[in-house]
Every structure is written in C-alpha cells, then in structure tokens.
Design a protein around this motif. Structure first.
Motif, PDB file in Angstrom:
ATOM      1  N   LEU A  10       0.794  -1.237  -0.135  1.00 60.37           N
ATOM      2  CA  LEU A  10      -0.017   0.087  -0.176  1.00 60.37           C
ATOM      3  C   LEU A  10       1.019   1.257   0.109  1.00 60.37           C
ATOM      4  CD1 LEU A  10      -2.873   1.081   0.139  1.00 60.37           C
ATOM      5  CD2 LEU A  10      -2.771   1.071   2.640  1.00 60.37           C
ATOM      6  N   GLY A  11       0.941   2.017  -1.217  1.00 63.75           N
ATOM      7  CA  GLY A  11       1.821   3.190  -1.254  1.00 63.75           C
ATOM      8  C   GLY A  11       2.664   2.869  -2.568  1.00 63.75           C
ATOM      9  N   TRP A  50       8.890  15.384  -4.902  1.00 60.87           N
ATOM     10  CA  TRP A  50       9.586  16.753  -4.335  1.00 60.87           C
ATOM     11  C   TRP A  50      10.924  16.448  -3.987  1.00 60.87           C
ATOM     12  CZ3 TRP A  50       6.235  19.560  -6.639  1.00 60.87           C
ATOM     13  CH2 TRP A  50       4.999  19.301  -6.205  1.00 60.87           C
ATOM     14  N   GLY A  52      15.125  15.821  -3.183  1.00 63.10           N
ATOM     15  CA  GLY A  52      16.114  16.538  -4.044  1.00 63.10           C
ATOM     16  C   GLY A  52      16.473  15.376  -5.145  1.00 63.10           C
ATOM     17  N   ILE A 174      -8.011   3.996  -3.113  1.00 62.86           N
ATOM     18  CA  ILE A 174      -7.931   4.870  -1.812  1.00 62.86           C
ATOM     19  C   ILE A 174      -8.252   3.765  -0.589  1.00 62.86           C
ATOM     20  CG2 ILE A 174      -8.695   6.738  -0.522  1.00 62.86           C
ATOM     21  CD1 ILE A 174      -9.040   8.176  -3.243  1.00 62.86           C
ATOM     22  N   CYS A 197       3.004   1.203   3.338  1.00 66.12           N
ATOM     23  CA  CYS A 197       4.130   2.223   3.027  1.00 66.12           C
ATOM     24  C   CYS A 197       3.478   3.737   2.531  1.00 66.12           C
ATOM     25  CB  CYS A 197       4.932   1.743   1.754  1.00 66.12           C
ATOM     26  SG  CYS A 197       5.710   0.409   1.938  1.00 66.12           S
ATOM     27  N   ILE A 220      11.116  24.423  -2.075  1.00 69.26           N
ATOM     28  CA  ILE A 220      12.191  24.416  -2.957  1.00 69.26           C
ATOM     29  C   ILE A 220      11.862  25.330  -3.969  1.00 69.26           C
ATOM     30  CG2 ILE A 220      13.037  22.216  -2.006  1.00 69.26           C
ATOM     31  CD1 ILE A 220      11.689  21.026  -4.821  1.00 69.26           C
ATOM     32  N   TYR A 245      20.557  24.702   0.909  1.00 67.69           N
ATOM     33  CA  TYR A 245      21.047  23.504   0.228  1.00 67.69           C
ATOM     34  C   TYR A 245      20.962  23.457  -1.273  1.00 67.69           C
ATOM     35  CZ  TYR A 245      16.537  21.203   0.330  1.00 67.69           C
ATOM     36  OH  TYR A 245      15.078  20.593   0.244  1.00 67.69           O
ATOM     37  N   GLY A 334      10.583  10.606   7.352  1.00 67.20           N
ATOM     38  CA  GLY A 334      10.759  12.189   7.312  1.00 67.20           C
ATOM     39  C   GLY A 334      11.742  12.415   6.011  1.00 67.20           C
ATOM     40  N   GLY A 335      13.012  13.466   6.321  1.00 62.40           N
ATOM     41  CA  GLY A 335      13.471  13.866   5.145  1.00 62.40           C
ATOM     42  C   GLY A 335      14.644  12.943   4.604  1.00 62.40           C
TER      43      GLY A 335
HETATM   44  P1  FAD Z   1       5.228   9.087  -0.002  1.00 62.64           P
HETATM   45  O1  FAD Z   1       6.132   9.430  -1.063  1.00 62.64           O
HETATM   46  O2  FAD Z   1       4.320  10.323   0.728  1.00 62.64           O
HETATM   47  O3  FAD Z   1       4.367   8.186  -0.678  1.00 62.64           O
HETATM   48  C1  FAD Z   1       3.054   7.663   0.226  1.00 62.64           C
HETATM   49  C2  FAD Z   1       2.087   6.725  -0.735  1.00 62.64           C
HETATM   50  O4  FAD Z   1       0.988   6.251   0.111  1.00 62.64           O
HETATM   51  C3  FAD Z   1       1.700   7.529  -1.984  1.00 62.64           C
HETATM   52  O5  FAD Z   1       1.369   6.605  -2.841  1.00 62.64           O
HETATM   53  C4  FAD Z   1      -0.066   7.670  -1.360  1.00 62.64           C
HETATM   54  O6  FAD Z   1      -0.793   7.924  -2.243  1.00 62.64           O
HETATM   55  C5  FAD Z   1      -0.108   6.473  -0.749  1.00 62.64           C
HETATM   56  N1  FAD Z   1      -1.219   6.461   0.470  1.00 62.64           N
HETATM   57  C6  FAD Z   1      -1.112   7.047   1.563  1.00 62.64           C
HETATM   58  N2  FAD Z   1      -2.276   6.943   2.149  1.00 62.64           N
HETATM   59  C7  FAD Z   1      -3.040   6.087   1.294  1.00 62.64           C
HETATM   60  C8  FAD Z   1      -4.315   5.504   1.404  1.00 62.64           C
HETATM   61  N3  FAD Z   1      -5.079   5.619   2.429  1.00 62.64           N
HETATM   62  N4  FAD Z   1      -4.885   4.877   0.281  1.00 62.64           N
HETATM   63  C9  FAD Z   1      -4.130   4.622  -0.627  1.00 62.64           C
HETATM   64  N5  FAD Z   1      -2.774   5.050  -0.868  1.00 62.64           N
HETATM   65  C10 FAD Z   1      -2.262   6.107   0.113  1.00 62.64           C
HETATM   66  N6  FAD Z   1      14.941  12.116   1.391  1.00 62.64           N
HETATM   67  C11 FAD Z   1      16.300  11.780   1.022  1.00 62.64           C
HETATM   68  O7  FAD Z   1      16.575  10.562   1.219  1.00 62.64           O
HETATM   69  N7  FAD Z   1      17.059  12.666   0.127  1.00 62.64           N
HETATM   70  C12 FAD Z   1      16.414  13.979   0.035  1.00 62.64           C
HETATM   71  O8  FAD Z   1      17.639  14.800  -0.545  1.00 62.64           O
HETATM   72  C13 FAD Z   1      15.505  14.519   0.337  1.00 62.64           C
HETATM   73  N8  FAD Z   1      14.741  15.556  -0.024  1.00 62.64           N
HETATM   74  C14 FAD Z   1      13.486  16.002   0.375  1.00 62.64           C
HETATM   75  C15 FAD Z   1      13.284  17.213  -0.110  1.00 62.64           C
HETATM   76  C16 FAD Z   1      11.918  17.756   0.194  1.00 62.64           C
HETATM   77  C17 FAD Z   1      11.630  19.046  -0.153  1.00 62.64           C
HETATM   78  C18 FAD Z   1      11.131  16.903   0.721  1.00 62.64           C
HETATM   79  C19 FAD Z   1       9.545  17.412   1.082  1.00 62.64           C
HETATM   80  C20 FAD Z   1      11.570  15.563   1.049  1.00 62.64           C
HETATM   81  C21 FAD Z   1      12.737  15.295   1.033  1.00 62.64           C
HETATM   82  N9  FAD Z   1      13.085  13.852   1.244  1.00 62.64           N
HETATM   83  C22 FAD Z   1      14.423  13.502   1.118  1.00 62.64           C
HETATM   84  C23 FAD Z   1      12.202  12.766   1.956  1.00 62.64           C
HETATM   85  C24 FAD Z   1      11.724  12.033   1.002  1.00 62.64           C
HETATM   86  O9  FAD Z   1      10.917  12.686  -0.283  1.00 62.64           O
HETATM   87  C25 FAD Z   1      10.440  11.175   2.046  1.00 62.64           C
HETATM   88  O10 FAD Z   1      11.168  10.477   3.028  1.00 62.64           O
HETATM   89  C26 FAD Z   1       9.951   9.844   1.000  1.00 62.64           C
HETATM   90  O11 FAD Z   1       9.707  10.593  -0.341  1.00 62.64           O
HETATM   91  C27 FAD Z   1       8.920   9.273   1.902  1.00 62.64           C
HETATM   92  O12 FAD Z   1       8.603   8.314   0.954  1.00 62.64           O
HETATM   93  P2  FAD Z   1       7.185   7.420   1.099  1.00 62.64           P
HETATM   94  O13 FAD Z   1       7.101   6.428   0.171  1.00 62.64           O
HETATM   95  O14 FAD Z   1       7.308   6.671   2.608  1.00 62.64           O
HETATM   96  O15 FAD Z   1       5.917   8.368   1.086  1.00 62.64           O
END
Ligand code: FAD
Length: 365
Positions: A10-11, A50, A52, A174, A197, A220, A245, A334-335
């Motif tokens: 999921l995600g 979003w 980097g 969803i 996820c 950014i 950065y 997080g980041g």
């Molecule tokens: P997400 O990318 O948010 O994905 C979540 C997924 O879950 C999506 O597909 C969403 O649709 C789905 N979802 C959520 N809830 C539901 C639901 N109820 N039903 C169905 N689908 C659902 N990280 C680094 O390592 N290096 C960097 O340089 C870096 N720079 C960054 C700069 C910025 C400006 C930002 C905002 C973040 C940065 N990050 C960086 C952090 C990184 O982007 C995040 O840690 C990462 O993208 C998280 O990924 P994720 O897959 O956990 O979450």
C-alpha cells in the motif's frame, strides 16, 4: 507444485516502490501495489516526487536509522555507477557547519551529518574534512565526500518498470482501513500480507492511525543553473527552521535549491518571501551558481512544496497482526526516504518472510 504468497504493498512513493521491487526478486511473491498517488503525480499528499534527492546521512551512530542509511549506500552507488537509466549520478557534497546552529531544528537534524567524526565517513567515498585555512568566514568545520543525486522524475518510474518486468501489478486505490487493502490483490484472492508504505497517510489510515506522524514542510526552487557541486550549511540567520542546500539532478532534472524544515506546517502553497530568501542564500553560499551574477541570473523552472513524513521516535519498520492480517509497516522516513530506502526495504522483506513462516497463508497455484 509452485506455491505463491499474495502480497499487497500500500503506497507508491519511494518506500512502497522499492519494497515492491526488492520483494519481486523472490518469485514466491505475487505483488499488487495499490496507491492513491503514483509516479507522474505531483500532490501535497505525496512526498517522493518533491525530494532532491541526495544521500546525506543524519542518523546518530549505532542507531537503527544509521543502519538503514549504511545498508542503502551500496545500492545507490551501484545505480550511479552501472545503471544510467535509473537517473542517479555521483556528485561531490560540500557541507559547512556553524557551531551557533547547534540547537536550531536544522542544526539538530544535521548533528551527525556535520559532526567532525561522523560514522558514515567509512561508508561514502572520498570523505575529507577541511583544513582551517580552507574554511569560509563564519564556518567552524566542513567536510566533503562523494554523494549521489537522484532525479526523482526518472527514478520513481524506473522503480515501477523494474517491478513490472518481474510481474508486479500497479493499481490506483484509496484505502480507508489497512485490512481493506488485503482485498485488493489482483488475483481476486485475499492477500496474506499487506505492507504499509503510506508515509504521512499513516496518520489517518484506519487500523494504523499513528499519531506520532507529522509533516516537516519543505519548500524548494528548481532552477536550470548548475553549481557543479552539492552544497549545504547547518543553518541560516533567517530562522531556526530555514535551510540552505543545493543539488543538481541527473539527466536534465535541474538544480534543486532549498529550503526549510517547518514542523507541523501543512501549507501546500509556496511562500514567495521564503522563495526569495532561498534563492538569495543559495547564491550567497555558492556564487558559482550564477557565475557571480546574483539571483537575477537564476533561471527558475518552478517553485514547489513537499511534506516530509516525520515520525516521533523514528522510522517504523515493524510487523504486527491487525485482526487476522499480517501487516508489515515501512513508513515515517521524514527527510530521508531515499537515503534509507534499500536499508528499510531489506528489513521489511525480512519481516514479510517471518510473517509467512508464522502462518501467513500460501495459496496453491
Ligand atoms: P510518499 O512518497 O508520501 O508516498 C506515500 C504513498 O502512500 C503515496 O503513493 C500515497 O498515495 C499512498 N497512500 C497514503 N495513504 C493512502 C491510502 N489511505 N490509500 C491509498 N494510498 C495511500 N529524502 C532523501 O532521502 N533525500 C533527500 O534529499 C530528500 N529531500 C527532500 C526534500 C523535500 C523538499 C522533501 C519534501 C522531502 C525530501 N526527502 C528526501 C524525503 C523523502 O521525500 C521522503 O522521506 C519520502 O519521499 C517518503 O516516501 P514514502 O514512500 O514513505 O511516502
């Protein structure tokens, strides 16, 4: 007769896509990825596009987070060295520290990254600390090493295509309760394991509702200019949650200028005043960004905002039984979702194997 284990991921951010890809290398798994947002979408609820994104380790020595980062570097290095189609390239990272930023939110976040003797110096190539004669005014210590920069617009679709080649199925959906995800496997049969996820979505997802989750807003500016280097500093004089950065993405992805780390701020629109400060600070830190011509010589592609999915207490990679369903969590990055991605996935895949051994059912084909 072959046995198969039905899994729903999921995600479809970097966490879900990396997990689905790595898991698909084991043919016993039949995998459906379900997500509200997919690569190609740009949405405030979807952090991954979003980023980097670069590799700048921030977790303290001997922590679980540091292990995730350590386990991720070899995979990213391999992509940069051998897989040009992934959109990952090497770039030198120059990092400056000012002692006066130690207690700001950015200083605390970058504490290990900017320390004089960080654990990751033995992991990344070409790590070197600056001599005092090399330090710019106001900088107390500095280091440089070879990092990577990921063009997320190429890398996220590349992860999908790797999974497709291994037979994964990707669908929109969803989900309101984690248990409902088990009914969305493409076979029409119930999944034995769901991997959660959902990033910030974990805050509201029924059966999870993790109130330790909160956003750290990042704004950014993406520009066409190329500073030929990745650069960052511990803080700014404009506020403890503002950052400086820059990193240049592979394959025409532009240069990402940042930024900020605004906790509990959900605002999706770019603040024009902050955008001006970001551009000004980046040009001050690295005049080569515009060849010494000031911020007017920046060629802006877009302004953007993303929400880092932060979790109090750190990333959650864990398994639990929700009702009859085995759930493996992989969220709260997080980041650092990219720089932890392969380490977290390794741990999550291990937990899926444990869940299967504990009785998550295998369907006979
Ligand atoms: P997400 O990318 O948010 O994905 C979540 C997924 O879950 C999506 O597909 C969403 O649709 C789905 N979802 C959520 N809830 C539901 C639901 N109820 N039903 C169905 N689908 C659902 N990280 C680094 O390592 N290096 C960097 O340089 C870096 N720079 C960054 C700069 C910025 C400006 C930002 C905002 C973040 C940065 N990050 C960086 C952090 C990184 O982007 C995040 O840690 C990462 O993208 C998280 O990924 P994720 O897959 O956990 O979450």
């Amino acid at each position: 007769m072959a046995q198969t284990v039905n899994v729903v991921v999921l995600g479809a951010g970097v966490s879900g896509l990396t997990t689905a890809y790595e898991l698909s290398k084991n043919k016993q798994y039949s995998i459906t990825v379900i997500a509200k947002h997919m690569p190609g979408d740009y949405d405030i609820e979807y952090a991954s596009p979003w980023a980097g994104a670069n590799y700048l380790p921030v977790h303290g020595k001997d922590t679980e987070g540091a292990q995730f980062e350590k386990d991720t570097w070899p995979a990213l290095e391999r992509l940069a060295r051998h897989v040009p189609g992934a959109g990952v390239h090497f770039q030198d990272a120059v990092l400056y520290n000012r002692d006066k930023d130690a207690n700001s939110s950015t200083g605390l976040w970058f504490k290990e990254l900017l320390s004089k003797n960080p654990w990751y110096k033995d992991v990344v190539p070409n790590f070197r600390t600056y001599g005092s004669e090399e330090l710019p005014d106001g900088v107390d210590n500095a280091q440089v090493f070879t990092s990577v920069c990921i063009n997320t617009a190429i890398y996220l679709p590349w992860l999908v295509s790797q999974g497709l080649q291994n037979g994964n199925v990707y669908r929109r959906g969803i989900v309101h309760h984690i248990n409902d995800a088990a009914d969305l496997h493409h076979s029409g049969k119930k999944a034995s394991v769901v991997i959660n996820c959902t990033g910030l979505g974990a805050l509201k997802l029924g059966g999870v509702e993790d109130t330790k989750m909160y956003p750290a807003r990042g704004q950014i500016v993406v520009v066409r200019n190329d500073p030929k280097v990745m650069m960052s500093i511990s803080g700014t004089d404009d506020g403890g949650d503002e950052l400086v950065y820059m990193m240049h993405r592979a394959a025409g992805g532009g240069c990402v200028l940042g930024g900020c780390y605004q906790k509990h701020n959900w605002e999706s629109q770019a603040d024009p005043n902050l955008a001006t400060r970001i551009m000004k600070r980046c040009v001050e830190l690295c005049p080569d960004l515009t060849g010494g011509k000031g911020i007017e010589a920046l060629s802006v592609i877009r302004h953007a905002v993303g929400l880092r999915p932060v979790r109090d207490g750190g990333i959650r990679v864990a398994k639990e039984k929700v009702g009859d369903l085995w759930v493996v969590h992989n969220y709260g990055h997080g980041g650092g979702g990219y720089q932890c991605s392969y380490g977290c996935t390794k741990a999550a895949v291990q937990l899926v194997e444990e869940a299967v051994q504990k009785g998550a059912s295998r369907a006979r084909l």
